[in-house]
Design a protein around this motif. Sequence first.
Motif, PDB file in Angstrom:
ATOM      1  N   PRO A  67      -7.591  10.625 -48.198  1.00  0.00           N
ATOM      2  CA  PRO A  67      -8.615  10.237 -47.873  1.00  0.00           C
ATOM      3  C   PRO A  67      -9.739  10.309 -46.891  1.00  0.00           C
ATOM      4  O   PRO A  67      -9.258  11.622 -46.263  1.00  0.00           O
ATOM      5  N   ASN A  68     -10.932   9.752 -46.738  1.00  0.00           N
ATOM      6  CA  ASN A  68     -12.087  10.449 -45.851  1.00  0.00           C
ATOM      7  C   ASN A  68     -11.341  10.079 -44.643  1.00  0.00           C
ATOM      8  O   ASN A  68     -10.512   9.376 -44.026  1.00  0.00           O
ATOM      9  N   GLY A  69     -11.505  11.464 -43.791  1.00  0.00           N
ATOM     10  CA  GLY A  69     -11.323  11.489 -42.395  1.00  0.00           C
ATOM     11  C   GLY A  69      -9.932  11.904 -42.308  1.00  0.00           C
ATOM     12  O   GLY A  69      -9.351  11.793 -41.248  1.00  0.00           O
ATOM     13  N   ALA A  70      -9.276  12.286 -43.448  1.00  0.00           N
ATOM     14  CA  ALA A  70      -7.804  13.063 -43.335  1.00  0.00           C
ATOM     15  C   ALA A  70      -7.635  14.072 -42.679  1.00  0.00           C
ATOM     16  O   ALA A  70      -6.633  14.631 -42.088  1.00  0.00           O
ATOM     17  N   GLY A  71      -8.844  15.152 -42.285  1.00  0.00           N
ATOM     18  CA  GLY A  71      -8.826  16.118 -41.930  1.00  0.00           C
ATOM     19  C   GLY A  71      -8.836  17.535 -42.556  1.00  0.00           C
ATOM     20  O   GLY A  71      -8.396  18.595 -42.265  1.00  0.00           O
ATOM     21  N   LYS A  72      -9.161  17.318 -43.762  1.00  0.00           N
ATOM     22  CA  LYS A  72      -9.197  18.166 -44.675  1.00  0.00           C
ATOM     23  C   LYS A  72     -10.167  19.358 -44.344  1.00  0.00           C
ATOM     24  O   LYS A  72     -10.038  20.485 -44.147  1.00  0.00           O
ATOM     25  N   THR A  73     -11.549  18.841 -43.846  1.00  0.00           N
ATOM     26  CA  THR A  73     -12.393  19.925 -43.524  1.00  0.00           C
ATOM     27  C   THR A  73     -12.059  20.561 -42.001  1.00  0.00           C
ATOM     28  O   THR A  73     -12.402  21.678 -41.980  1.00  0.00           O
ATOM     29  N   THR A  74     -11.424  19.814 -41.245  1.00  0.00           N
ATOM     30  CA  THR A  74     -11.066  20.471 -40.070  1.00  0.00           C
ATOM     31  C   THR A  74     -10.076  21.595 -40.223  1.00  0.00           C
ATOM     32  O   THR A  74      -9.977  22.321 -39.546  1.00  0.00           O
ATOM     33  N   PHE A  75      -9.105  21.224 -41.232  1.00  0.00           N
ATOM     34  CA  PHE A  75      -8.227  22.182 -41.784  1.00  0.00           C
ATOM     35  C   PHE A  75      -8.947  23.474 -42.185  1.00  0.00           C
ATOM     36  O   PHE A  75      -8.560  24.517 -41.594  1.00  0.00           O
ATOM     37  N   PHE A  76     -10.069  23.363 -42.841  1.00  0.00           N
ATOM     38  CA  PHE A  76     -10.589  24.432 -43.230  1.00  0.00           C
ATOM     39  C   PHE A  76     -11.400  25.215 -42.162  1.00  0.00           C
ATOM     40  O   PHE A  76     -11.258  26.557 -42.088  1.00  0.00           O
ATOM     41  N   ASN A  77     -11.928  24.689 -41.171  1.00  0.00           N
ATOM     42  CA  ASN A  77     -12.658  25.031 -40.243  1.00  0.00           C
ATOM     43  C   ASN A  77     -11.633  25.910 -39.189  1.00  0.00           C
ATOM     44  O   ASN A  77     -11.953  26.725 -38.613  1.00  0.00           O
ATOM     45  N   CYS A  78     -10.238  25.409 -39.154  1.00  0.00           N
ATOM     46  CA  CYS A  78      -9.357  26.055 -38.472  1.00  0.00           C
ATOM     47  C   CYS A  78      -8.904  27.380 -38.971  1.00  0.00           C
ATOM     48  O   CYS A  78      -8.569  28.397 -38.225  1.00  0.00           O
ATOM     49  N   ILE A  79      -8.953  27.380 -40.359  1.00  0.00           N
ATOM     50  CA  ILE A  79      -8.342  28.761 -41.066  1.00  0.00           C
ATOM     51  C   ILE A  79      -9.441  29.610 -41.032  1.00  0.00           C
ATOM     52  O   ILE A  79      -9.263  30.756 -40.935  1.00  0.00           O
ATOM     53  N   THR A  80     -10.893  29.259 -41.105  1.00  0.00           N
ATOM     54  CA  THR A  80     -11.756  30.130 -41.213  1.00  0.00           C
ATOM     55  C   THR A  80     -12.349  30.522 -39.858  1.00  0.00           C
ATOM     56  O   THR A  80     -13.574  31.212 -39.839  1.00  0.00           O
TER      57      THR A  80
END
Lengths: 254, 337
Positions: free
Chosen positions: A37-50
């Motif tokens: 869902p929105n705000g689940a942390g998906k983009t944050t996860f991407f940002n941590c990997i990249t």
Amino acid sequence: MSLLRVDNISKSFGGLKAIQNVSISIRPGEIVGLIGPNGAGKTTFFNCITGIYKPDAGTVMFGDYEQEITGLVSYMISWRGMARTFQNIRLFANMSVLENVIVGAHKHIRSSLVDLLFPSKRSYADEMKFVRRAHELLEFFGIDRYANDLASSIPYGSQRRLELARALACEPKLLLLDEPAAGMNPQEKQDLLEHISEIRRQGISILIVEHDMKVIMPLSDKVVVLDHGEKIAEGRPEEIQKNPLVIEAYLGKQ
Amino acid sequence: MIKKQGLGSGVQGPGRKYLFFWPLAFGLFLILPLIDHSAYHQDVLVTAGIYILLALGLNMIVGYAGLLNLGYAAFFGIGAYTCAGLNLAWHIPFWLALPVAVVVTGFFGFLVGLPVLRVKGDYLAIVTLGFGEIVRIVFNNLDPITGGPNGLLGIEHPVIFYPVFNPSLIWKRFDFGVSSFPYYYLVFFCVILVAYFSLRLDRSRIGRAWIAVREDEVAAGCMGIPVPQVKLLAFGVGSSIAGIAGSIFAAKQGTITPDSFDFILSVMILAMVVLGGMGSVPGVILGGLVLSILPELLREFSIYRMLIFGLVMILMMIFRPQGFLGNVRRKYELTTR
Ligand SMILES: Nc1ncnc2c1ncn2[C@@H]1O[C@H](COP(=O)(O)OP(=O)(O)OP(=O)(O)O)[C@@H](O)[C@H]1O
Ligand SMILES: [Mg+2]
């Protein structure tokens, strides 16, 4: 043997735990869907990997020899063979469409300051090789007719494709796509499905965040579900669709 | 179908119609001092040329790489003092001191870039402003080397030797002296060279990386552009151009003092870049030309001179914020909105 192995990474913003102990692994040639869902942390996860954010804890291993890349800066991670697109489009707005793609090939072009003062046949030929390659990528996505337009002036759907073309110019082993179908019409989504399948056929692994299940389900070999920063499920697409925890996360407790 | 075209032919803009203008301008400025013998006019144009060199250098930092720099006059000063110092201490001729000054200035640009990597935007402006002031104060107080407030005097003018057959070959000595005429051609040549270099940069891997960092640093990093190195390079290369301008300035004046390199000059050069059009080489040249000639034209208005000057700048920024000739890519954006 996995291409990407993320072990228990966490990231907080102040008191907010954006992701907590998330682990995932991607094998070469695999497409993994990341939903939540929105705000689940998906983009944050991407940002941590990249390398845009440094994870607070956990490790990220990447590449043929599973080298650790935790906490490296983003250009170094890009050089190891990881490329990405952004949820809110981040093109180089005041550069032409073609130049946007060529920037993606920065690492592969050999030319120095000396070549600028004394143009050589070799540096010209090298540059032209990448101009041609960029045109090929634009053609693949059907946007070559915009090659000389300003990136910010082309239609929204084409901007999303341009981000993909630019990422492919980096010649990645792993491609991270953050909601590539957002704002696209059904026809554009269908084209995107075909493009992503073709990219995979070329041997590039993909981690894709997407809200539209009609995109995620047919593409993914495996789906990972995040909710409130935690991984709540992982499995084949058809298993995930039936998983009660996932249904609850999306629809709320009955 | 793959189109065979270079990047240079890539982006088109409304400016394309006026391309014939540049060869004309080149020809005009090439023969101007042969037609117009006014020493005053030549002197104004030499000064304008030096400003244009500075504006082209600053354009690499501010226009291409998007790094605000409010202390650029300091690099002009470092170039001038290096060239002058080498000449006074060891009688090193201008032609050898010039490249050394370029390297030294570039090196200082690089050094300033190091702490600057950690700060952005407004903070960057403050750091560079601080550096500019420090350099001026050092010039003012490091008396044994810089001569303090009196500066350095007695810098030798450039000398060239040219062959004459009379009837056998002899080398004649030509001293640039105090007349502006020979400096005019020296500056003219340097402006052409730096402009050419800038245009090549704009369409090269390095220039593209600078522009990408300006446009979106995060995305540039993710596309494999080593952002810190690229910024340092912009600082180094952009500053080294001030070394050329500083050397010519020192050699022509014969005397340099710290107050020639003050904050107002930094602001003036920045104004040339902004007024001409950030990132546009023809624009920056035009900006430099206008801003150095305009105050001269306004001399007859005496006390109102700076007032009118300021007014022109304000009106310009209101009605044409992209500058005279905004970057072609930029111009496109503005016309499609
Ligand atoms: N830089 C930041 N500073 C503070 N909080 C942040 C930051 N980035 C993300 N967050 C917070 O972290 C949480 C996760 O955000 P994130 O963008 O990763 O979610 P998402 O799963 O990508 O959501 P969406 O589907 O809306 O894109 C949100 O509560 C968000 O507000
Ligand atoms: Mg998101």
